[in-house]
Design a protein around this motif. Structure first.
Motif, PDB file in Angstrom:
ATOM      1  N   GLU A 203      62.908 -71.685  35.325  1.00 54.39           N
ATOM      2  CA  GLU A 203      64.199 -71.396  34.691  1.00 54.39           C
ATOM      3  C   GLU A 203      64.035 -70.596  33.403  1.00 54.39           C
ATOM      4  O   GLU A 203      64.873 -69.750  33.069  1.00 54.39           O
ATOM      5  CB  GLU A 203      64.988 -72.684  34.425  1.00 54.39           C
ATOM      6  N   ASN A 204      62.943 -70.841  32.684  1.00 54.17           N
ATOM      7  CA  ASN A 204      62.672 -70.067  31.468  1.00 54.17           C
ATOM      8  C   ASN A 204      62.257 -68.639  31.802  1.00 54.17           C
ATOM      9  O   ASN A 204      62.629 -67.693  31.111  1.00 54.17           O
ATOM     10  CB  ASN A 204      61.580 -70.747  30.633  1.00 54.17           C
ATOM     11  N   LEU A 205      61.500 -68.510  32.866  1.00 52.17           N
ATOM     12  CA  LEU A 205      61.070 -67.186  33.318  1.00 52.17           C
ATOM     13  C   LEU A 205      62.281 -66.347  33.731  1.00 52.17           C
ATOM     14  O   LEU A 205      62.396 -65.174  33.360  1.00 52.17           O
ATOM     15  CB  LEU A 205      60.105 -67.346  34.490  1.00 52.17           C
ATOM     16  N   GLU A 206      63.196 -66.958  34.462  1.00 52.48           N
ATOM     17  CA  GLU A 206      64.365 -66.230  34.939  1.00 52.48           C
ATOM     18  C   GLU A 206      65.335 -65.913  33.805  1.00 52.48           C
ATOM     19  O   GLU A 206      66.021 -64.888  33.843  1.00 52.48           O
ATOM     20  CB  GLU A 206      65.046 -67.010  36.056  1.00 52.48           C
ATOM     21  N   ALA A 207      65.375 -66.755  32.798  1.00 57.92           N
ATOM     22  CA  ALA A 207      66.219 -66.471  31.633  1.00 57.92           C
ATOM     23  C   ALA A 207      65.649 -65.326  30.807  1.00 57.92           C
ATOM     24  O   ALA A 207      66.398 -64.578  30.166  1.00 57.92           O
ATOM     25  CB  ALA A 207      66.357 -67.722  30.764  1.00 57.92           C
ATOM     26  N   SER A 208      64.344 -65.172  30.833  1.00 58.30           N
ATOM     27  CA  SER A 208      63.673 -64.159  30.009  1.00 58.30           C
ATOM     28  C   SER A 208      63.573 -62.803  30.704  1.00 58.30           C
ATOM     29  O   SER A 208      63.629 -61.758  30.048  1.00 58.30           O
ATOM     30  CB  SER A 208      62.264 -64.635  29.633  1.00 58.30           C
ATOM     31  N   PHE A 209      63.404 -62.816  32.018  1.00 58.36           N
ATOM     32  CA  PHE A 209      63.213 -61.575  32.771  1.00 58.36           C
ATOM     33  C   PHE A 209      64.223 -61.489  33.918  1.00 58.36           C
ATOM     34  O   PHE A 209      63.873 -61.189  35.052  1.00 58.36           O
ATOM     35  CB  PHE A 209      61.789 -61.505  33.333  1.00 58.36           C
ATOM     36  N   ASN A 210      65.504 -61.756  33.609  1.00 58.37           N
ATOM     37  CA  ASN A 210      66.502 -61.895  34.671  1.00 58.37           C
ATOM     38  C   ASN A 210      66.661 -60.648  35.534  1.00 58.37           C
ATOM     39  O   ASN A 210      66.755 -60.730  36.761  1.00 58.37           O
ATOM     40  CB  ASN A 210      67.853 -62.313  34.091  1.00 58.37           C
ATOM     41  N   ASN A 211      66.680 -59.469  34.930  1.00 61.42           N
ATOM     42  CA  ASN A 211      66.893 -58.252  35.728  1.00 61.42           C
ATOM     43  C   ASN A 211      65.705 -57.932  36.625  1.00 61.42           C
ATOM     44  O   ASN A 211      65.872 -57.580  37.801  1.00 61.42           O
ATOM     45  CB  ASN A 211      67.175 -57.059  34.809  1.00 61.42           C
ATOM     46  N   LEU A 212      64.500 -58.066  36.088  1.00 70.35           N
ATOM     47  CA  LEU A 212      63.306 -57.807  36.888  1.00 70.35           C
ATOM     48  C   LEU A 212      63.209 -58.795  38.041  1.00 70.35           C
ATOM     49  O   LEU A 212      62.884 -58.421  39.180  1.00 70.35           O
ATOM     50  CB  LEU A 212      62.056 -57.889  36.007  1.00 70.35           C
ATOM     51  N   ILE A 213      63.503 -60.056  37.774  1.00 69.54           N
ATOM     52  CA  ILE A 213      63.422 -61.078  38.822  1.00 69.54           C
ATOM     53  C   ILE A 213      64.526 -60.880  39.858  1.00 69.54           C
ATOM     54  O   ILE A 213      64.309 -61.114  41.056  1.00 69.54           O
ATOM     55  CB  ILE A 213      63.454 -62.486  38.196  1.00 69.54           C
TER      56      ILE A 213
END
Length: 223
Positions: A203-213
């Motif tokens: 969830e932290n990864l997706e909050a930080s790199f939302n567009n790339l993910i």
């Protein structure tokens, strides 16, 4: 007994479906081709994030910059398409193009579209999505449709802002979003960039790199 080489190990992982692989080595079968400037932070981050989204044995080809004698930053990295204008053999192998650019080099999304049009590579360009920092367009080249994903990193400047945000979410520490500060923090915590991303809460990864993910998920779910 035959020694297990790194190449063999990667092949085993691909066969088992344990990761989406990002490689800079020439390959024949890949789902997306990546274009960016000379910075390699993007490659480390994309490789590490891609490992978190797996299951379909798909490969993203992220080659080294083809510009041997001149530095390309920002939208100038798109000049790579001019090198392929006559043959465009990339699009014989895949129909997805992933472009990674830092915000400091882009004034507006209109500038991105204008640059793509000026290259005169595609016969027609259609905008499918435009959220400011994520642009998805379809480029038509005769009877070929190429999906172009443009991820713009940073609210103000660059990809380091996203890394700093992930550090804040993971460790509760707010640091300056620049390379040296990030390197010092990771060294203090005995981490590499890939460790930070591969061990982070999803969830932290997706909050930080939302567009790339968002793009990685779309590529992963596509045919």
């Amino acid at each position: 007994m035959q020694t297990l080489t790194q190449d063999m190990f990667v092949r085993i992982l691909i066969f088992k479906g344990e990761m989406m692989l990002v490689t800079e080595n020439p390959v024949d079968n890949f789902i997306a081709f990546v274009i960016t400037g000379d910075g390699r932070w993007e490659q480390v981050i994309l490789k590490s994030i891609a490992k978190r989204y797996n299951g379909k044995d798909k490969i993203i080809y992220f080659p080294k910059s083809p510009f041997k004698h001149s530095k390309k930053i920002g939208l100038s990295c798109l000049d790579f398409l001019m090198l392929e204008k006559e043959k465009l053999n990339i699009f014989d192998k895949c129909k997805n193009l992933l472009i990674l650019i830092d915000k400091e080099h882009v004034q507006s999304t209109d500038e991105v579209i204008k640059k793509l049009n000026s290259l005169d590579v595609f016969d027609e360009i259609k905008i499918n999505k435009n959220t400011g920092n994520l642009i998805i367009v379809e480029g038509r080249l005769k009877d070929i449709i190429v999906k172009v994903y443009i991820v713009i990193f940073g609210k103000e400047k660059c990809i380091e802002e996203h890394v700093a945000k992930l550090i804040k979410l993971e460790f509760g520490e707010e640091i300056n979003p620049n390379k040296n500060t990030i390197k010092d923090f990771l060294k203090l915590n005995k981490l590499k960039r890939k460790d930070l991303i591969e061990k982070a809460k999803i969830e932290n990864l997706e909050a930080s790199f939302n567009n790339l993910i968002y793009v990685i998920k779309e590529l992963e779910s596509g045919d």
